[in-house]
Design an enzyme around this catalytic site. Structure first.
Site, PDB file in Angstrom:
ATOM      1  N   SER A 582       0.846  -1.196   0.000  1.00 38.57           N
ATOM      2  CA  SER A 582       0.000   0.000   0.000  1.00 38.57           C
ATOM      3  C   SER A 582       0.876   1.238   0.000  1.00 38.57           C
ATOM      4  O   SER A 582       2.033   1.204   0.447  1.00 38.57           O
ATOM      5  CB  SER A 582      -0.891   0.008   1.257  1.00 38.57           C
ATOM      6  OG  SER A 582      -1.527   1.260   1.424  1.00 38.57           O
ATOM      7  N   TYR A 595      -2.335  -0.465  10.655  1.00 43.62           N
ATOM      8  CA  TYR A 595      -2.352  -0.826   9.240  1.00 43.62           C
ATOM      9  C   TYR A 595      -1.068  -0.378   8.549  1.00 43.62           C
ATOM     10  O   TYR A 595      -0.421  -1.140   7.826  1.00 43.62           O
ATOM     11  CB  TYR A 595      -3.574  -0.197   8.566  1.00 43.62           C
ATOM     12  CG  TYR A 595      -3.724  -0.520   7.098  1.00 43.62           C
ATOM     13  CD1 TYR A 595      -4.192  -1.757   6.685  1.00 43.62           C
ATOM     14  CD2 TYR A 595      -3.401   0.420   6.114  1.00 43.62           C
ATOM     15  CE1 TYR A 595      -4.348  -2.052   5.342  1.00 43.62           C
ATOM     16  CE2 TYR A 595      -3.543   0.136   4.770  1.00 43.62           C
ATOM     17  CZ  TYR A 595      -4.014  -1.101   4.384  1.00 43.62           C
ATOM     18  OH  TYR A 595      -4.158  -1.404   3.043  1.00 43.62           O
TER      19      TYR A 595
END
Length: 705
Positions: A582, A595
């Site tokens: 990501s 995250y």
């Protein structure tokens, strides 16, 4: 209503209502009959055999009535035949070719002349068997390769058995390679044997006929039924089947375990020239043969029917390996098998040298197609899954033939020179040269986690589009089943497989990787896409939140890669690991502590793996998406609400918000991520590893530097 008749060895599928719906359309009835015959593998093999009918049509130039032969074209399959798969030819013109025929030495030149006889301009290319149908004086004709008939055709006493069994109603034609001359020989045989119902071609197959499509269908069924019943009466009558059992098969679970451990090694060895896709079966018929006393005698003889031989090679490789051998050490197993493969390749090369002609095509891949592992099962390897599976089916047909021939007489394989002449036939070579170019990922197997939707599904579909066999995995069983069904409909049963998988469970991963290997022979591409997201501040993030993200994203990537590398190393063919991380692996954002940390760990783990796995030619690269909203599962479970809250906007404003903060001002879609994955593995970047490909529309803070 479906009508049934009392057959024991074939299936009567003729539906009077369906047949009547075609009226007097003989071509439609031909297609219907063909589909019924192709639906029963006891009657014919995939893409094997051909059928025909003769009609009277109006000539499109003169308007006068002309006789037209409609026959299955080159390369088609009876079970799925449509009118587009037929060749329609002027019958009179086909007969006129007899005056141009210059003999066996010039046999192949006749095939080009078939094109000058075409009546239907939408015709499929006429096959080599066209004159066999043209020169037989019957309205409807079936040419099939039933195991029961070929067992008689391949028996030492086949001609005498045919005469006695069928009371002179079936004529015998000795083996001859298909072509124009064989068509003339069949015509002569009919003239010399008036009133017969069919022909058996030595080592080859069956011709039957009738005045109507239905009569032809019944004649075919009854002939095969009679032969099948005869074989059944003789199994075990004079001697045990295949000489009796030499050994017992391992229990089912052990067979699959041994097959799963060895198949990637076999795939690597079979891929010494071209990468291959594998298939495994422990079908009861296979086990009976490979565990028998006659295996050593029969396996070297090879197959008899040309349709079998073209797909199975001259003979199989029988592994000299104990069924219970310890296969834990893949390198040790490989060393044990290397010599056996070298011997097989040397044998194949000497076969080529003994039999080649001045104009023979160059030697093809010398590796075996069929590999028999006594006590365990049969492996087949080919350019794609369908071909590997069909090769397996054809060798089972060959086993059936050997079983039947040995029950009534003595099995005879096709003579070596005749086998070579079929395998290296210039017409077959021309057919191979006309095959479409393979796609970028053909011959490769992809294993995709998190594949039931969103980015994972888009990646799986892209890889399938580009020719890969794809194993879908996800822990959502219902969603996974739906995805498998939809992608199978699009790309076929030989392309897509699926297995439920929780990436945090090592034992489940082991089973899933083994499933992939048994399904396709091994793996080449690993895409770690399974994930979830939790958007909370430092103080709001619970220990459970943190552990869940670490387990799924970081530990999951580690466990999948670790076990997949074991298969990649067994194959020694290199490979690709693509980790979907990501933008958050590089950018520090609000309310993203757990995250972002997990994504950063995924990214650096990828670099570490790239450094370690380079000597194995295993490349590890990363794709960094950002803000993939449409169709992405990441927005489930409150993530969208959390991110919107972080930026002080509503959920509906997120797509525009994310697009505007990029330098390209573009929304990112799931297919954009899939395209990035393909860029890394599609062949253009084979010397790239340890890299990061951002797909985020351009977020300067995430620029790799």
């Amino acid at each position: 209503m479906l009508v049934t008749t009392d057959y024991n060895y074939v299936s009567y599928l003729w539906d009077v209502g369906v047949a009547n719906s075609f009226g007097n359309d003989e071509v439609a009835l031909l297609i219907y009959r063909s589909n019924l015959l192709g639906a029963d593998l006891r009657l014919t093999n995939y893409a094997g055999g051909n059928t025909s009918c003769k009609t009277v049509e109006a000539d499109r130039l003169t308007g006068r009535d002309v006789d037209v032969l409609w026959v299955k074209g080159s390369g088609g399959d009876l079970g799925t035949l449509k009118k587009s798969g037929l060749a329609g030819l002027y019958l009179e013109k086909l007969h006129s070719l007899k005056s141009l025929y210059r003999g066996l030495e010039f046999e192949d030149e006749m095939v080009q002349l078939f094109n000058h006889c075409i009546y239907d301009l939408d015709s499929k290319a006429p096959s080599i068997d066209t004159p066999l149908h043209a020169f037989l004086p019957y309205k409807h004709i079936d040419h099939l390769h039933p195991d029961a008939i070929i067992a008689i055709a391949a028996a030492k006493d086949g001609e005498q058995i045919t005469k006695e069994l069928f009371g002179g109603k079936l004529a015998w034609v000795k083996w001859q390679k298909p072509g124009f001359d064989l068509g003339l020989l069949l015509e002569k045989t009919i003239q010399e044997n008036p009133g017969i119902n069919g022909l058996i071609l030595g080592s080859h197959g069956l011709f039957t006929w009738g005045d109507t499509a239905y009569d032809c269908y019944l004649n075919t069924l009854e002939t095969i039924e009679k032969a099948s019943a005869y074989l059944q009466e003789n199994f075990g009558k004079n001697r045990e089947v295949f000489g009796g059992a030499h050994m017992e098969a391992l229990p089912k679970e052990q067979r699959e375990s041994q097959a799963g451990k060895i198949i990637a090694v076999l795939r690597g060895l079979c891929s010494s020239r071209n990468r291959m896709i594998g298939h495994f079966t422990d079908d009861a018929r296979v086990l009976e043969f490979i565990n028998s006393n006659d295996l050593a005698k029969l396996a070297p003889l090879g197959t008899s029917c040309p349709d079998h031989f073209l797909r199975t090679k001259i003979k199989p490789l029988v592994l000299q390996l104990e069924a219970t051998a310890d296969l834990t050490d893949a390198e040790e197993v490989r060393q044990q098998l290397e010599k056996q493969f070298e011997d097989y390749r040397a044998y194949y090369a000497s076969y080529y040298d003994r039999c080649k002609h001045d104009n023979s095509p160059a030697i093809r891949d010398a590796n075996p197609v069929v590999i028999l592992y006594p006590g365990v099962g049969m492996f087949t390897f080919a350019k794609d899954k369908q071909t590997a599976r069909v090769s397996s089916e054809f060798y089972i047909n060959a086993i059936n033939v050997m079983r039947g021939a040995e029950a009534i007489s003595e099995y005879q394989g096709l003579p070596e020179q005749e086998a070579f002449n079929i395998e290296y036939w210039l017409l077959e070579e021309a057919k191979l040269q006309r095959m479409p170019k393979e796609k970028a990922l053909s011959r490769k197997v992809a294993f995709v986690t998190g594949a039931s939707g969103g980015i994972g599904r888009a990646i799986a579909e892209k890889l399938a589009q580009e020719g890969a066999c794809v194993v879908l995995t996800d822990m959502n069983e219902a969603a996974l089943a739906t995805t498998k069904s939809e992608l199978t409909r699009l790309y076929g049963k030989d392309t897509i497989e699926a297995v439920v998988l929780d990436v945090t469970k090592p034992e489940a991963i082991s089973k899933a990787i083994a499933f992939a290997s048994l399904s396709f022979g091994g793996v080449d591409i690993i895409v770690n896409c399974a994930g979830l997201s939790i958007s909370k501040s430092l103080t709001e993030t619970t220990e459970a939140d943190y552990d869940l993200l670490q387990n799924v994203l970081v530990k999951g990537q580690f466990l999948i890669s670790q076990q997949a590398v074991g298969v990649l190393r067994k194959q020694k063919l290199g490979g690709d690991i693509i980790n979907i991380a990501s933008k958050n692996a590089l950018v520090s954002g609000p309310n993203n502590i757990a995250y972002g940390t997990a994504k950063a760990a995924q990214l650096h783990m990828s670099r570490l793996m790239a450094a370690e796995l380079g000597p194995d030619k295993i490349r590890v690269n990363v794709v960094n998406p950002d803000a993939v909203i449409q169709g992405s599962k990441i927005w489930e479970n409150g993530w969208a609400e959390g991110r919107a809250k972080s930026y002080g906007i509503t959920v509906d404003q997120l797509p525009a918000f994310y697009a505007k903060r990029t330098v390209l001002n573009e929304e990112i879609l799931t297919e954009d991520i899939a395209n990035a994955v393909f860029v890394l593995i599609g062949g253009s970047m084979n010397k790239s590893t340890g890299n990061v490909l951002n797909v985020d529309g351009g977020v300067p803070a995430a620029f790799v530097r």
